[in-house]
Enzyme design. Structure first.
Site, short mmCIF file in Angstrom:
data_model
loop_
_atom_site.label_atom_id
_atom_site.label_comp_id
_atom_site.label_asym_id
_atom_site.label_seq_id
_atom_site.Cartn_x
_atom_site.Cartn_y
_atom_site.Cartn_z
N PHE A 63 -79.65 16.36 -32.19
CA PHE A 63 -80.94 14.99 -32.34
C PHE A 63 -80.85 14.37 -33.24
O PHE A 63 -81.28 15.14 -34.06
CB PHE A 63 -82.12 15.39 -31.74
CG PHE A 63 -83.01 14.21 -31.47
CD1 PHE A 63 -82.37 12.89 -30.52
CD2 PHE A 63 -84.35 14.41 -32.17
CE1 PHE A 63 -83.47 12.04 -29.99
CE2 PHE A 63 -84.81 12.87 -32.02
CZ PHE A 63 -84.29 11.76 -30.95
N TYR A 65 -82.76 11.60 -35.67
CA TYR A 65 -84.11 10.21 -35.52
C TYR A 65 -83.77 9.59 -36.87
O TYR A 65 -84.76 8.65 -37.27
CB TYR A 65 -85.23 10.98 -35.96
CG TYR A 65 -85.51 12.59 -36.73
CD1 TYR A 65 -86.09 12.11 -37.65
CD2 TYR A 65 -85.11 13.46 -36.05
CE1 TYR A 65 -86.50 13.20 -38.42
CE2 TYR A 65 -84.98 14.49 -36.68
CZ TYR A 65 -86.16 14.59 -38.19
OH TYR A 65 -85.52 16.10 -38.71
N GLY A 66 -82.65 9.72 -38.37
CA GLY A 66 -83.83 9.56 -39.48
C GLY A 66 -81.44 9.11 -39.90
O GLY A 66 -80.94 8.38 -39.50
N SER A 67 -81.51 9.54 -40.77
CA SER A 67 -80.05 9.08 -41.43
C SER A 67 -78.70 9.78 -41.05
O SER A 67 -77.68 9.52 -40.83
CB SER A 67 -80.00 9.39 -43.18
OG SER A 67 -80.52 10.89 -43.27
N GLU A 140 -78.80 19.60 -44.04
CA GLU A 140 -80.52 19.80 -43.28
C GLU A 140 -80.58 21.12 -43.82
O GLU A 140 -82.12 20.68 -43.90
CB GLU A 140 -80.21 19.31 -41.88
CG GLU A 140 -80.01 17.88 -41.68
CD GLU A 140 -80.39 16.66 -41.77
OE1 GLU A 140 -82.02 16.74 -41.77
OE2 GLU A 140 -79.39 16.11 -42.48
#
Length: 248
Positions: A63, A65-67, A140
């Site tokens: 998933f 949601y940003g970069s 991450e």
């Protein structure tokens, strides 16, 4: 230079950069007080997530949601719009390395408990799983500021179609900054810049990436408007000849 066009970064977050020691060394060098996960710690984190894998077969979902939406760096075979329940995106991670400095940390996105979030899911093929997830973890999980979870993902029609790895904010991390007032978040995003680019660039690319997927997130839209206004106000206080601040 337009207010929303920051200086070019000295480094780019590419596959080659992530697969080598460069990214971790950059964070270590620019933010010496930040704990960098060892290879063993990072591998153990990835293995724990794979051990808890709820679905086995032909690949898995990640998933974004940003970069990761606009610069995933890992290889994938499919992408689709998806939502998760019980989590929302927030600028809650203080970055003292990549897009900020120890003196002026950037603010990056994380998932916090509550609400919902719409983004994208990427399908990583089974044959590429270990290599591509290792790359993702190098990006991450470089500092352990996130906690990876398996979270149910829903299609736009509301039907759940699987489980995806999602990186949620670790509230126990020294990088957690989820209680800052909005004005300070706006200031940091508008002014923070580091060796891989500016924080404003991160926000604007995320806004564009969401829009390209047909997603209009009021939180991102309103924050982007405020950051652009802050950048425009800052540019008007500089003289065009010297770039110095006006005395008045």
């Amino acid at each position: 230079m337009p207010a929303d066009a920051p200086d070019p970064p000295r480094h780019r977050l590419t596959r080659d950069f992530l697969l080598g020691p460069g990214f971790a060394e950059l964070i270590r060098r620019t933010s010496p007080n930040t704990h960098i996960l060892t290879d063993a710690e990072r591998t153990a984190s990835l293995q724990a997530v794979l051990d808890a894998r709820p679905e086995h077969g032909d690949g898995l979902w990640v998933f974004a949601y940003g970069s990761l939406i606009w610069n995933p760096t890992f290889h994938y075979r499919a992408r689709r719009v998806a939502s998760i329940a019980g989590w929302h995106r927030a600028f809650c991670l203080a970055s003292r390395g990549g897009r900020g400095t120890p003196e002026n940390p950037a603010m990056l996105l994380g998932l916090l408990s509550g609400g919902s979030c719409t983004g994208a899911v990427f399908r990583v093929a089974e044959d590429d799983l270990l290599h591509e997830l290792d790359l993702l973890w190098r990006r991450e999980m470089v500092t352990g500021a996130y906690i990876p979870h398996w979270i149910a993902v829903e299609a736009p029609d509301g039907k759940t179609f699987g489980q995806a790895i999602a990186f949620t904010m670790n509230p126990g991390s020294p990088a957690y900054a989820g209680e800052l007032p909005e004005a300070e978040v706006v200031r940091r995003i508008a002014t923070a810049c580091g060796p891989i680019g500016s924080c404003a660039e991160y926000l604007f690319h995320t806004q564009d990436g969401l829009r390209d997927l047909g997603i209009i997130d009021p939180f991102i839209e309103q924050l982007a408007d405020k950051v652009r206004a802050a950048l425009d106000a800052a540019s008007r206080t500089r003289t065009p000849e010297t770039g110095d601040h006006n005395a008045d």
